[in-house]
Structures are given as C-alpha cells and as structure tokens.
Design an enzyme around this catalytic site. Sequence first.
Site, PDB file in Angstrom:
ATOM      1  N   LYS A 172      64.571   3.233  31.054  1.00 55.79           N
ATOM      2  CA  LYS A 172      63.768   2.113  31.552  1.00 55.79           C
ATOM      3  C   LYS A 172      62.335   2.499  31.929  1.00 55.79           C
ATOM      4  O   LYS A 172      61.487   2.600  31.058  1.00 55.79           O
ATOM      5  CB  LYS A 172      64.488   1.428  32.715  1.00 55.79           C
ATOM      6  CG  LYS A 172      65.808   0.767  32.274  1.00 55.79           C
ATOM      7  CD  LYS A 172      66.317  -0.195  33.312  1.00 55.79           C
ATOM      8  CE  LYS A 172      67.742  -0.640  33.063  1.00 55.79           C
ATOM      9  NZ  LYS A 172      67.885  -1.635  32.019  1.00 55.79           N
ATOM     10  N   ASP A 196      73.614   8.206  36.873  1.00 55.83           N
ATOM     11  CA  ASP A 196      72.890   7.270  36.010  1.00 55.83           C
ATOM     12  C   ASP A 196      71.817   6.599  36.877  1.00 55.83           C
ATOM     13  O   ASP A 196      72.102   5.651  37.611  1.00 55.83           O
ATOM     14  CB  ASP A 196      73.850   6.242  35.409  1.00 55.83           C
ATOM     15  CG  ASP A 196      73.125   5.234  34.503  1.00 55.83           C
ATOM     16  OD1 ASP A 196      71.875   5.158  34.577  1.00 55.83           O
ATOM     17  OD2 ASP A 196      73.805   4.510  33.751  1.00 55.83           O
ATOM     18  N   PHE A 229      77.776  -0.442  35.215  1.00 57.74           N
ATOM     19  CA  PHE A 229      77.062  -0.861  34.000  1.00 57.74           C
ATOM     20  C   PHE A 229      76.272   0.341  33.490  1.00 57.74           C
ATOM     21  O   PHE A 229      75.356   0.821  34.151  1.00 57.74           O
ATOM     22  CB  PHE A 229      76.111  -2.038  34.228  1.00 57.74           C
ATOM     23  CG  PHE A 229      75.542  -2.513  32.911  1.00 57.74           C
ATOM     24  CD1 PHE A 229      76.205  -3.471  32.157  1.00 57.74           C
ATOM     25  CD2 PHE A 229      74.382  -1.943  32.392  1.00 57.74           C
ATOM     26  CE1 PHE A 229      75.714  -3.870  30.913  1.00 57.74           C
ATOM     27  CE2 PHE A 229      73.893  -2.333  31.144  1.00 57.74           C
ATOM     28  CZ  PHE A 229      74.556  -3.302  30.408  1.00 57.74           C
TER      29      PHE A 229
HETATM   30  C1  LIG Z   1      72.389   1.825  35.218  1.00 60.09           C
HETATM   31  C2  LIG Z   1      72.139   1.504  33.777  1.00 60.09           C
HETATM   32  N1  LIG Z   1      72.542   2.360  32.819  1.00 60.09           N
HETATM   33  C3  LIG Z   1      72.336   2.125  31.520  1.00 60.09           C
HETATM   34  C4  LIG Z   1      71.696   0.979  31.097  1.00 60.09           C
HETATM   35  C5  LIG Z   1      71.502   0.729  29.626  1.00 60.09           C
HETATM   36  O1  LIG Z   1      70.173   0.853  29.268  1.00 60.09           O
HETATM   37  P1  LIG Z   1      69.652   0.246  27.862  1.00 60.09           P
HETATM   38  O2  LIG Z   1      69.710  -1.240  27.989  1.00 60.09           O
HETATM   39  O3  LIG Z   1      68.246   0.775  27.747  1.00 60.09           O
HETATM   40  O4  LIG Z   1      70.559   0.784  26.815  1.00 60.09           O
HETATM   41  C6  LIG Z   1      71.273   0.052  32.051  1.00 60.09           C
HETATM   42  C7  LIG Z   1      70.615  -1.204  31.629  1.00 60.09           C
HETATM   43  O5  LIG Z   1      70.545  -2.182  32.335  1.00 60.09           O
HETATM   44  C8  LIG Z   1      71.493   0.322  33.421  1.00 60.09           C
HETATM   45  O6  LIG Z   1      71.117  -0.538  34.372  1.00 60.09           O
END
Ligand SMILES: Cc1ncc(COP(=O)(O)O)c(C=O)c1O
Length: 405
Positions: free
Chosen positions: A259, A230, A145
């Site tokens: 986040k 990530d 994700f």
């Molecule tokens: C590992 C990871 N990458 C990217 C994102 C995407 O972040 P955003 O919702 O701020 O676009 C998330 C969101 O849950 C995430 O958990």
Amino acid sequence: MTMTTNRTAAAVAEAERWTAHNYHPLPVVIADADGAWVTDVDGRRYLDCLAGYSALNFGHRHPALIDAARKQIEHVTLTSRAFLHDQFGPFCRDLAALCGMDMVLPMNTGAEAVETAIKVSRKWGYKVKGVPDGQASIVVAADNFHGRTTTIISFSTDPDARADYGPYTPGFRIVPYGDLDAMRAAIDETTVAVLIEPIQGEAGVLVPPPGYLTGVRALCTEQNVLFVADEIQSGLGRTGDTFACDHEGVKPDMYVLGKALGGGVVPVSAVVSRADVLGVLRPGEHGSTFGGNPLACAVAIAVVDLLNSGEFQERARELGALLHERLRALIGHGVTAVRGRGLWAGIDIDPALMTGREACERLMAVGVLAKDTHGSTIRLAPPLVVTEEDVNFAVDRLAEVLATS
Ligand SMILES: Cc1ncc(COP(=O)(O)O)c(C=O)c1O
C-alpha cells in the site's frame, strides 16, 4: 446537492456496463486529487477519508513522490530482475534500515507479498527448523484479511472472500484474534509461522488486547516460529508509529508491507526480514517481472525518506488523538463503538439508524468519502496530511448525518 449529474451518471453507467461487479463503489467519479481532497467530474470536492485503504498515507500526489516518479520516468522504468538498476540497491538498503532488518524482497501488490511471506516461511521451516517435507503449518487469526489469492482466501473466515473458490490450500490453522492461549494450543513442531495483522483493518479496525503482540512475540521466540506481521495497512505511519507493532515495542521476524510503500503512485510491496530467513531463497526459486522495478524503487525511496522525517507518524499521533476524542463523543449519538489508533478508526453505527453503506452514501452527499465494512461499521483513514480543520470537518459531517437520520 444533486448527487448524480449527467456526467457522474454517465460515468457510473459506463463502468457498470463494462466491468465485473466485484466492487460496489460509491457513485462518485473522481477526476482530480490533491493532498487529502479529491474533485469529481462535476467539480464537487470531497475529503478523502479512505486514502486508498491507506495506500495514500502521504496524500494524493505528494510533491516529493511525484517528483521522484517524474525524474525516474526520464531515465528507466523497467529492467526486470534479470538485470540490476541503480535504484534497486538504495531502495532495499533504505527500507531494510527503516525496518531494522537485513534484507528486502520486493513485490508489487499486498497479496503477492503475503504469498511471498508464506513461501519463505515454509521454506525456512523445511531448511532451517527441520519440519518434515510437506508438513508445514501456519497459524493465522479469524477475521483476517491478507488479500485475494486462492491460497490466502483458503484461510479467510469471510464467506464473501472464500465461498466458491475451493479447493483450498491446506496448511493453515485459524485461531481467534487476540487469544494467546488458542494460539499456543495451535502451535506444534510443524508450525513455521504465525501470520497476523497487528491491527485488523478490514475486520473493522480491531485493535488486539494490550500485551497481545508482546505475547505473540514471546510465544514465537519460545516455539521457534516466525512472527510474520502483515503491516500492509497498519504500517508506514498510519497508527502514529512507523509500524503498528512499535506500539508494544515488538519486532516481528518478518514485516509484510505494501500500500503506502508505493506512495499512492505505483504498486510496491515487500517482505523485509533477517538474513537467516530471507537467505533461504536461491536464484530461480521466487520472483516477479515487475517487483523492484526502477520506477517503483524510485518512488519507494522517496516514501522511506518521508517516513524517516518522523513527521507523518507525529501527525497521525496528534491528529489521531483529536479524531478519536471527537468520535468517542458521538457514542450514544448514533455511534455504538469506536476503535482504532492514530488516524485510523472503525466506527460502529447504530444499526437502528442506518447501515454503514447508507452512512457512507450520506457522508458522500456532504463531502466526505468513507468506506463501510461488515454491515454497520464505517472506517475513517484519511491521508496523514489532513489538517485539524479537515479532521473536524469529517467528524462534524458524520455528526450531522447521524443527527438527521
Ligand atoms: C492487511 C492487508 N494485507 C493484505 C492486503 C492485500 O493487499 P492488495 O490489495 O494490495 O493485494 C490488504 C488489502 O487491503 C490488507 O489490508
């Protein structure tokens, strides 16, 4: 306890009527929050065990972060990147130092930072590695994700995230998470990056097998491929280290952060890397109106300051040990498996008892807010400011919910 009073019911109905139904929130309407606890419009209190998907690692309205925001609002909140401002350099300097890297590229949301990492990796591939134009490939993991943009969902394996949004962006190769042989087989001379979550959050807090991150690092170095981590959800203290990669003593070529970087106050994300990687960008080639704005930078400076104290990592480590010990004791008592690290747990509920959604609804009724994922899994990721008493409260309530099903 009556779950939906008139105020709650009216607020839920209004939201249902006027918003697109791209979420299915629990019927709780929060009006106040402080630390690890929130209060709804009817005055009921709940322990927040989701913490904004880890955006609230420092709790709701941490005094140092609110203070930083308040002070900055009195000066300047937005300049655009057409001009500099006095919070920008210090933010980039402090975040680069926290990551042990040379440079920062600030954005706003997590998905934007992932998009940025993809663009930078491709450009690095063409300009530095010498990949033929238009051929760059990026290796990603199944069940990932990384966000919701059209390019990112192009390499999602979750039909809910992907179906009906094509045509899809090419250039991604999907391999099973945790499988180094499959990753090796997917890499060739066109590969510019491996993009993975060091722990897969949305998939259900999946921790890879020991040695996986070390193996990915070695493979990327050997094949001249960028290791892009990530750490949007796993980073910034959640797992008991500053980064989840630290657990194996591994340093990627690029951190993707978001986040908690905004302290739960403002959206702040960033790509953090070395000069030989981020240095490929030239003026006009990438940007964002709000990325790196003064308010965001002021809050994020205070976030980095909190992380530099090490206090939050330590709390996540110590209270995480308690959380996991207590959750493991529920295996065989309505729980079939527990995964995670630090104050982050994926808990598989026995599907014969109830769904993850039902478990979350029942937890809500007894004062704990959590989030389900993939049918029978629930996630607990409380703010790192929780106390031992709070952790015990959450697990006691879960045990109660499972016992009374
Ligand atoms: C590992 C990871 N990458 C990217 C994102 C995407 O972040 P955003 O919702 O701020 O676009 C998330 C969101 O849950 C995430 O958990």
